[in-house]
Design a protein around this motif. Structure first.
Motif, short mmCIF file in Angstrom:
data_model
loop_
_atom_site.label_atom_id
_atom_site.label_comp_id
_atom_site.label_asym_id
_atom_site.label_seq_id
_atom_site.Cartn_x
_atom_site.Cartn_y
_atom_site.Cartn_z
N TRP A 1 34.97 44.13 25.04
CA TRP A 1 34.63 44.83 26.27
C TRP A 1 33.29 45.54 26.11
O TRP A 1 33.07 46.23 25.11
CB TRP A 1 35.71 45.85 26.64
CG TRP A 1 37.00 45.24 27.08
CD1 TRP A 1 38.12 45.04 26.34
CD2 TRP A 1 37.30 44.72 28.38
NE1 TRP A 1 39.11 44.44 27.08
CE2 TRP A 1 38.63 44.24 28.36
CE3 TRP A 1 36.59 44.63 29.57
CZ2 TRP A 1 39.25 43.67 29.45
CZ3 TRP A 1 37.20 44.06 30.68
CH2 TRP A 1 38.52 43.59 30.61
N SER B 1 33.27 45.15 31.08
CA SER B 1 33.56 43.74 31.35
C SER B 1 33.58 42.94 30.05
O SER B 1 33.09 43.40 29.01
CB SER B 1 32.51 43.15 32.31
OG SER B 1 31.22 43.22 31.73
N ARG B 2 34.16 41.74 30.14
CA ARG B 2 34.20 40.82 29.00
C ARG B 2 34.19 39.39 29.53
O ARG B 2 34.47 39.16 30.71
CB ARG B 2 35.42 41.06 28.12
CG ARG B 2 36.74 40.69 28.78
CD ARG B 2 37.90 40.92 27.83
NE ARG B 2 39.18 40.55 28.45
CZ ARG B 2 40.38 40.67 27.85
NH1 ARG B 2 40.44 41.15 26.61
NH2 ARG B 2 41.49 40.32 28.48
N THR B 3 33.86 38.44 28.65
CA THR B 3 33.83 37.04 29.05
C THR B 3 34.94 36.27 28.36
O THR B 3 35.38 36.62 27.26
CB THR B 3 32.48 36.40 28.70
OG1 THR B 3 32.27 36.49 27.28
CG2 THR B 3 31.35 37.10 29.42
N ASN C 1 34.48 28.88 32.29
CA ASN C 1 33.70 30.07 31.99
C ASN C 1 34.17 31.20 32.91
O ASN C 1 34.07 31.09 34.13
CB ASN C 1 32.21 29.80 32.21
CG ASN C 1 31.73 28.59 31.43
OD1 ASN C 1 32.09 28.41 30.27
ND2 ASN C 1 30.93 27.74 32.07
N SER D 1 35.00 35.66 33.52
CA SER D 1 34.67 37.05 33.20
C SER D 1 35.70 37.97 33.83
O SER D 1 36.31 37.63 34.86
CB SER D 1 33.27 37.41 33.70
OG SER D 1 33.22 37.38 35.13
N GLU D 2 35.92 39.11 33.24
CA GLU D 2 36.81 40.15 33.76
C GLU D 2 36.05 41.48 33.79
O GLU D 2 35.43 41.85 32.79
CB GLU D 2 38.06 40.28 32.91
CG GLU D 2 38.97 39.07 32.98
CD GLU D 2 40.19 39.19 32.09
OE1 GLU D 2 41.22 38.54 32.39
OE2 GLU D 2 40.12 39.95 31.08
N THR D 3 36.13 42.15 34.93
CA THR D 3 35.43 43.44 35.08
C THR D 3 36.41 44.50 35.56
O THR D 3 37.11 44.29 36.56
CB THR D 3 34.28 43.32 36.10
OG1 THR D 3 33.37 42.29 35.67
CG2 THR D 3 33.53 44.64 36.21
N SER E 1 38.35 39.31 38.27
CA SER E 1 38.00 38.20 37.38
C SER E 1 37.37 37.08 38.19
O SER E 1 37.71 36.85 39.35
CB SER E 1 39.25 37.68 36.65
OG SER E 1 40.16 37.09 37.55
N THR F 1 36.12 32.87 37.65
CA THR F 1 36.21 31.70 36.79
C THR F 1 35.54 30.51 37.45
O THR F 1 35.69 30.31 38.66
CB THR F 1 37.69 31.34 36.50
OG1 THR F 1 38.36 32.48 35.97
CG2 THR F 1 37.79 30.20 35.51
#
Length: 502
Positions: free
Chosen positions: A311, A321-323, A342, A344-346, A360, A362
């Motif tokens: 994160w 966030s993270r990927t 691909n 991401s989550e924020t 998220s 995708t």
């Protein structure tokens, strides 16, 4: 034995009256439900009994409370269909319970709401194959009817004959079925318990609650016996359970709390459940438990090459966030067998007192038109109450956003939404199994890990439109922006003109 059904054509109250000369001995000979006899086969010469002209206030209250949450379509329309298809199929046995023992020869008058449906949902009868039809609940019966290319399947279960009602699954893990066990009389005249499963329910929990309430009212002794048996199976005593509930209500009523999120959501509801974990526990399990996340994606979802970043906090917005990058495998007959994903989550809201909200995104670039759309999901975790204890509500919504036109949009969008809903059902199952496997980490008993599915939101016109695709006019409006479609359209017009002139 003779019987007759007469419907009052001068009222909209779904009133049904039956004349019958059934002796008390006949009732004793049929303690269970026979599969053969039905009402309305032989006319009677007895006089027409009086009818109850209006539905009672208690019935109206029950209908208004139950029908909105537990039905998936217009009740008025379904009511008409129900009366047309089921009036002559109600078994004789339940009618005897309305007979006055002191006056067995008097005409039999049924309750005014005998044929009034409280709830209805599309359902699949679980047999050697799934038989798709419609389930209808009245205060006295649970009825199912299917018509597949002219093959009609009908089931009428009197609630007075039901011995157990449990929540069930479809395909072993989808929580959308109810199991009903009913006492019936087989072909040899013996009483047997028959099991019936009805799956693919739009809102299983609301229908289950309505069914349990009607069963409790119709057969209180069997209902209480079932509850005691269920409590014993769970290793509890009913009296102790009731005392514990009362004590918990008194001691924790002031401590428990419910909160709501920001209210922001996407078009399609993917999940709406309560889990028996504290808000912080649920949040940490879903987004900060590497072991759980890895196990779910690799073992349950069968993803490969999973890479999840740490994160990181955005210096400007303060959001973390993270990927997530992985390879998704598909069982397509045509097209690619796998695709890189691909995501991401924020964390857009992180307030332990009210809610956590995570967005998220995708993208699957390797599938046809995969670079033209993004799958977005918004997960909202809030404080809630489950069985008089503090719990967490997980509310997930999703949608597909297209950046450019595609001929596959009408096909891909519904498929993606369906996949998102299935993904979240798998996630719920994974949470349940993980908590049961690590009860000490969460301070809960393994036997009492229950996840309750809440009422689902209704589909809006825009959502339905997204499912069935655009109209021809709307597609035509996109042609100027799509070079391929523009060339195809010009060629088609030229060929059409040549054909007309030729």
């Amino acid at each position: 034995m003779s019987s007759r059904i007469e419907e009052d054509s001068n009222t909209n109250a779904s009133t049904t009256s039956v004349n019958t000369n059934l002796s008390p001995d006949a009732a004793q000979k049929q303690p269970g439900r026979s599969r053969g006899p039905s009402v309305g086969s032989i006319a009677s010469t007895t006089s027409k009994p009086s009818l109850r002209s209006a539905i009672s206030s208690s019935s109206i209250s029950t209908i208004s409370t139950v029908s909105k949450k537990a039905s998936d379509s217009n009740l008025a329309q379904r009511q008409t269909e129900f009366e047309k298809k089921f009036t002559k199929r109600m078994d004789l046995e339940p009618l005897l319970s309305f007979q006055d023992p002191s006056s067995p020869s008097d005409p039999l008058t049924l309750p005014d709401d005998y044929m009034t449906i409280l709830a209805t949902q599309a359902a699949d009868l679980q047999s050697s194959i799934l038989i798709h039809g419609r389930l209808c609940l009245t205060r006295y019966h649970l009825c199912f009817r299917s018509n597949i290319i002219g093959i009609i399947t009908m089931k009428v279960h009197a609630l007075s004959d039901v011995v157990s009602i449990r929540k069930g699954t479809t395909a072993k893990w989808i929580q959308n079925a109810v199991y009903v066990r009913v006492m019936e009389v087989d072909d040899e005249g013996n009483q047997v318990e028959q099991h019936y499963g009805y799956g693919s329910l739009w809102n299983r929990d609301s229908l289950y609650d309505a069914l349990m309430d009607c069963w409790k009212e119709r057969a209180p002794e069997r209902y209480e016996e079932f509850k005691k048996t269920e409590a014993t199976e769970n290793g509890e005593e009913v009296e102790e359970e009731e005392e514990e509930v009362i004590e918990n209500q008194e001691n924790t009523a002031d401590q428990l709390k419910r909160t709501t999120g920001s209210g922001e959501q996407y078009k399609e509801l993917a999940l709406n459940v309560k889990i028996p974990l504290q808000l912080e526990q649920a949040y940490n399990l879903l987004y900060h438990n590497e072991s759980f996340t890895t196990n779910f994606y690799t073992n349950e979802k069968k993803l490969t090459d999973l890479k999840i970043s740490e994160w990181e906090e955005d210096a400007e917005t303060g959001e973390r966030s993270r990927t997530l990058n992985y390879v998704m495998h598909m069982n397509n007959t045509l097209g690619p067998k796998s695709s890189n994903c691909n995501g991401s989550e924020t964390i857009v809201i992180a307030d332990p007192e009210t809610s956590y909200e995570i967005v998220s995104e995708t993208q699957t670039p390797d599938i046809p038109s995969g670079k033209c759309f993004i799958i977005r999901t918004r997960t909202c975790l809030t404080h809630d109450i489950l069985h008089h204890k503090q719990a967490t509500r997980i509310h997930c919504t999703t949608q597909v956003d297209w950046s450019s036109s595609s001929l596959l949009k009408g096909t891909i969008t519904p498929a993606v939404i369906k996949g998102q809903k299935e993904h979240h059902q798998q996630l719920v199952q994974a949470i349940t199994e993980w908590v049961k496997g690590h009860p000490d980490d969460f301070g809960v008993s393994r036997e009492h890990v229950e996840i309750k599915h809440e009422t689902e939101i209704e589909h809006t016109t825009e959502e339905v439109k997204e499912k069935i695709g655009k109209t021809i006019i709307e597609h035509a409006g996109e042609i100027p922006d799509n070079p391929v479609m523009l060339v195809i359209t010009v060629l088609f017009v030229v060929l059409l003109l040549l054909y007309i002139k030729g």
